[in-house]
Design an enzyme around this catalytic site. Structure first.
Site, PDB file in Angstrom:
ATOM      1  N   HIS A   1      35.452  45.290  38.902  1.00  0.00           N
ATOM      2  CA  HIS A   1      36.638  44.475  38.631  1.00  0.00           C
ATOM      3  C   HIS A   1      36.673  43.237  39.524  1.00  0.00           C
ATOM      4  CE1 HIS A   1      40.474  43.360  37.035  1.00  0.00           C
ATOM      5  NE2 HIS A   1      40.792  43.005  38.275  1.00  0.00           N
TER       6      HIS A   1
ATOM      7  N   ASP B   1      37.017  39.449  38.229  1.00  0.00           N
ATOM      8  CA  ASP B   1      37.960  38.457  38.773  1.00  0.00           C
ATOM      9  C   ASP B   1      37.227  37.177  39.176  1.00  0.00           C
ATOM     10  OD1 ASP B   1      40.354  39.848  38.595  1.00  0.00           O
ATOM     11  OD2 ASP B   1      40.264  40.623  40.642  1.00  0.00           O
TER      12      ASP B   1
ATOM     13  N   HIS C   1      41.013  36.155  45.157  1.00  0.00           N
ATOM     14  CA  HIS C   1      41.339  34.902  44.473  1.00  0.00           C
ATOM     15  C   HIS C   1      41.434  33.708  45.435  1.00  0.00           C
ATOM     16  CE1 HIS C   1      41.964  37.449  41.092  1.00  0.00           C
ATOM     17  NE2 HIS C   1      42.990  38.064  41.646  1.00  0.00           N
TER      18      HIS C   1
HETATM   19 ZN   LIG Z   1      41.861  41.281  38.629  1.00  0.00          ZN
END
Ligand SMILES: [Zn+2]
EC number: 3.5.1.108
Length: 302
Positions: A236, A240, A263
């Site tokens: 995952h 992302d 992020h």
């Molecule tokens: Zn995510």
């Protein structure tokens, strides 16, 4: 290679992970050279467009948020961006009647399914990529990310969590449409039960549930069906990263590596790349679509 958009418009309805509100999303075909553009249909047309670009990222805790010059935001864009990158879609309008992209099942597979249903249409203009010419690195504490030259898109990610459910995981992938769909798209976001409680107390993760995230409590996974991959967590994080990197505005020709990142570092990496004129150039894309994608970072993905 030519640019692509979707063949037909397609709708879905889902829940905003943080707001908990129902959101309607419509993907619509867009002309060549449009890029990915979010459109808030609940607002005045004049201020409603939010292009999916790295320099409009304003928030990176618990997801990536974009904000245009009118102060209009779209949140949790990364899983949809990842699916668009994985499917090789250059141009699309993403209409939303709220401020958050629906979380669906916490992975990008439902978005990939929508794109598959809509179909893909080749356009007249050539597709371009951003070729990495020099290594760029950003770090913070023990977290780091790099982009290095490579003749395809590769993603490598490693994470390390002090719970036996996750522990140390690493994942490396040459990303193209086939590998993206098979290896990354189904990996769900994840969170830890005590943190979910804390987030809820702050009015976040209101839409979060076992239907749209893997939830870990102590040394066990609470979801009845268990994991989709043994290393679903690091996959995952790679998913992302593919989404965050697609905010470059074009596919990347290079190798991304992430360690415990998220992020915030992914966005700082793009800012560092574009601040260095010698580190990249735009080239016509002549081979496979999105060539590689991969890594995943630490930090709680929820
Ligand atoms: Zn995510």
């Amino acid at each position: 290679m030519l640019q692509t958009t979707i063949r037909n418009s397609i709708n879905c309805t889902g829940t905003g992970l943080h707001s908990g509100e129902t959101v309607r999303m419509c993907l619509r075909p867009a002309p060549a050279a449009t890029g990915i553009v979010f459109v808030r249909t609940d607002l005045e047309r004049r201020i409603a467009k939010v292009p999916a670009m790295w320099d409009l990222v304003t928030e990176t805790t618990l997801g990536t948020t974009l904000t245009n010059e009118h102060g209009v935001s779209v949140a949790t864009v990364e899983h949809l961006m990842s699916a668009l990158a994985g499917a090789g879609i250059d141009n699309v309008f993403v209409e939303l009647d709220g401020r958050e992209v629906p979380i669906m099942d916490g992975s990008s597979a439902p978005f990939l399914f929508l794109i598959d249903c809509a179909g893909i249409r080749r356009q007249e203009s050539p597709r371009t990529a951003i070729e990495i010419l020099e290594t760029v690195r950003v770090e913070e504490g023990d977290k780091w990310v790099t982009l290095e030259p490579a003749d395809r898109f590769e993603v490598s990610f490693s994470i390390d969590f002090p719970t036996p459910v996750i522990a140390s995981q690493s994942f490396d992938l040459v990303v193209n449409e086939e590998t993206y769909k098979a290896e990354l798209a189904r990996a769900r976001t994840f969170g830890f039960a005590p943190e979910v409680d804390y987030l809820r107390s702050r009015g976040l993760a209101r839409g979060g549930s076992l239907d749209n995230a893997v939830v870990i409590d102590g040394d066990r996974v609470l979801n009845e069906g268990g994991l989709r991959f043994e290393d679903e967590f690091v996959r995952h994080k790679a998913l992302d990263a593919v989404g965050d990197l697609y905010l470059a505005g074009a596919p990347i020709l290079g190798r991304y590596t992430g360690h415990k990142a998220g992020h915030a570092l992914n966005n700082r990496l793009l800012r560092a790349l574009f601040a260095e004129a010698d580190a990249w150039r735009t080239v016509p894309m002549t081979r496979g679509v999105v060539r590689s994608a991969a890594p995943a970072f630490a930090a709680v993905a929820l």
